[in-house]
Write a protein that holds these residues in place. Structure first.
Motif, PDB file in Angstrom:
ATOM      1  N   ARG A 191     -49.769  -3.041  -4.597  1.00 17.28           N
ATOM      2  CA  ARG A 191     -49.795  -4.350  -5.244  1.00 17.28           C
ATOM      3  C   ARG A 191     -49.927  -5.455  -4.201  1.00 17.28           C
ATOM      4  NH1 ARG A 191     -46.485  -8.069  -5.444  1.00 17.28           N
ATOM      5  NH2 ARG A 191     -44.731  -6.819  -4.719  1.00 17.28           N
ATOM      6  N   GLN A 192     -49.167  -5.331  -3.102  1.00 16.12           N
ATOM      7  CA  GLN A 192     -49.249  -6.327  -2.026  1.00 16.12           C
ATOM      8  C   GLN A 192     -50.650  -6.353  -1.415  1.00 16.12           C
ATOM      9  OE1 GLN A 192     -46.241  -5.419   0.825  1.00 16.12           O
ATOM     10  NE2 GLN A 192     -44.542  -5.991  -0.520  1.00 16.12           N
ATOM     11  N   LYS A 212     -53.483  -5.591  -2.883  1.00 14.26           N
ATOM     12  CA  LYS A 212     -54.397  -6.247  -3.826  1.00 14.26           C
ATOM     13  C   LYS A 212     -54.234  -7.755  -3.779  1.00 14.26           C
ATOM     14  CE  LYS A 212     -54.892  -2.504  -7.137  1.00 14.26           C
ATOM     15  NZ  LYS A 212     -54.601  -2.028  -8.507  1.00 14.26           N
ATOM     16  N   GLU A 213     -52.970  -8.222  -3.687  1.00  9.30           N
ATOM     17  CA  GLU A 213     -52.736  -9.664  -3.609  1.00  9.30           C
ATOM     18  C   GLU A 213     -53.305 -10.241  -2.316  1.00  9.30           C
ATOM     19  OE1 GLU A 213     -48.506 -10.151  -4.009  1.00  9.30           O
ATOM     20  OE2 GLU A 213     -48.539  -9.716  -6.156  1.00  9.30           O
ATOM     21  N   GLN A 214     -53.153  -9.514  -1.218  1.00  7.55           N
ATOM     22  CA  GLN A 214     -53.673  -9.993   0.055  1.00  7.55           C
ATOM     23  C   GLN A 214     -55.195 -10.013   0.050  1.00  7.55           C
ATOM     24  OE1 GLN A 214     -51.789  -7.295   2.759  1.00  7.55           O
ATOM     25  NE2 GLN A 214     -49.853  -8.442   2.795  1.00  7.55           N
ATOM     26  N   ALA A 236     -57.027 -10.383  -2.604  1.00  3.48           N
ATOM     27  CA  ALA A 236     -57.452 -11.446  -3.516  1.00  3.48           C
ATOM     28  C   ALA A 236     -57.385 -12.808  -2.841  1.00  3.48           C
ATOM     29  CB  ALA A 236     -56.573 -11.445  -4.760  1.00  3.48           C
ATOM     30  N   GLY A 237     -56.507 -12.942  -1.853  1.00  2.00           N
ATOM     31  CA  GLY A 237     -56.385 -14.209  -1.148  1.00  2.00           C
ATOM     32  C   GLY A 237     -57.435 -14.420  -0.067  1.00  2.00           C
TER      33      GLY A 237
END
Length: 193
Positions: free
Chosen positions: A169-170, A172-174, A176-177
């Motif tokens: 999850r982390q 994917k968030e990174q 996406a940023g």
């Protein structure tokens, strides 16, 4: 440029943490497989010793009303743990009662609740499921013990798996940023042989 290097650093640290968790997960699964294998072997040995006809569900009175012997609790942080039964909590309270010797050499019991009569420390209740009868062979007891250890390892594996999912999850968030040019750089680094 500084922001992109920090992003790559955080991606690398997350990937490294995930890799370590996957290694721990695989190690736990290998150990779990060993305990399950020993449990199956011990159960088969017990059936052989007693005779296959006696090791069946016909000796159990209420098969439908059997209760779980292990309960699992999940915390909000994704940690899995064994729930303690009421019997185990009572045993812990009874362990609080200590014996001490007075000046005459006699033992007296002291606890926080001295008014109550001291309870006898009893063995844990026998398991409800006894396919081998009251006098079950040692191999059946070994199988039960291995299954209990396997349950603990399965809970540990579930906790590690939850941490791996959190790392994903982390990541994917990174990702996406990141901007398109940074993503192109990441994927070009991944595609290099």
């Amino acid at each position: 440029l500084i922001n992109s290097s920090m992003s790559f650093h955080s991606l690398n640290s997350t990937a490294l943490a995930r890799l370590r968790l996957v290694q721990e997960y695989v190690t736990i699964l290998v150990e779990l497989e060993g305990h399950l294998s020993l449990a199956r072997m011990s159960a088969a040995r017990a059936r052989t010793v007693v005779g296959h006809t006696y090791a069946s569900l016909t000796g159990v009175d209420d098969v439908e009303e059997m209760e779980a012997t292990v309960r699992v609790e999940v915390t909000s942080s994704g940690e899995f743990s064994l729930c303690k039964s009421e019997d185990e909590e009572k045993e812990k309270k009874e362990e609080g009662v200590r014996k001490r010797k007075d000046k005459k050499g006699k033992t007296e019991e002291s606890s926080e609740e001295e008014e109550e009569k001291p309870k006898k420390k009893s063995a844990p209740p026998p398991p409800a499921f006894r396919p081998f009868g009251i006098l079950e062979p040692i191999a059946a007891k070994q199988a039960r013990g291995e299954a209990a250890r396997a349950a603990e390892l399965a809970i540990a594996a579930a906790t590690v798996r939850a941490k791996i999912i959190d790392c994903d999850r982390q990541t994917k968030e990174q990702l996406a940023g990141l901007e398109k040019t940074q993503l192109d750089t990441v994927f070009s680094l991944l595609s290099v042989n």
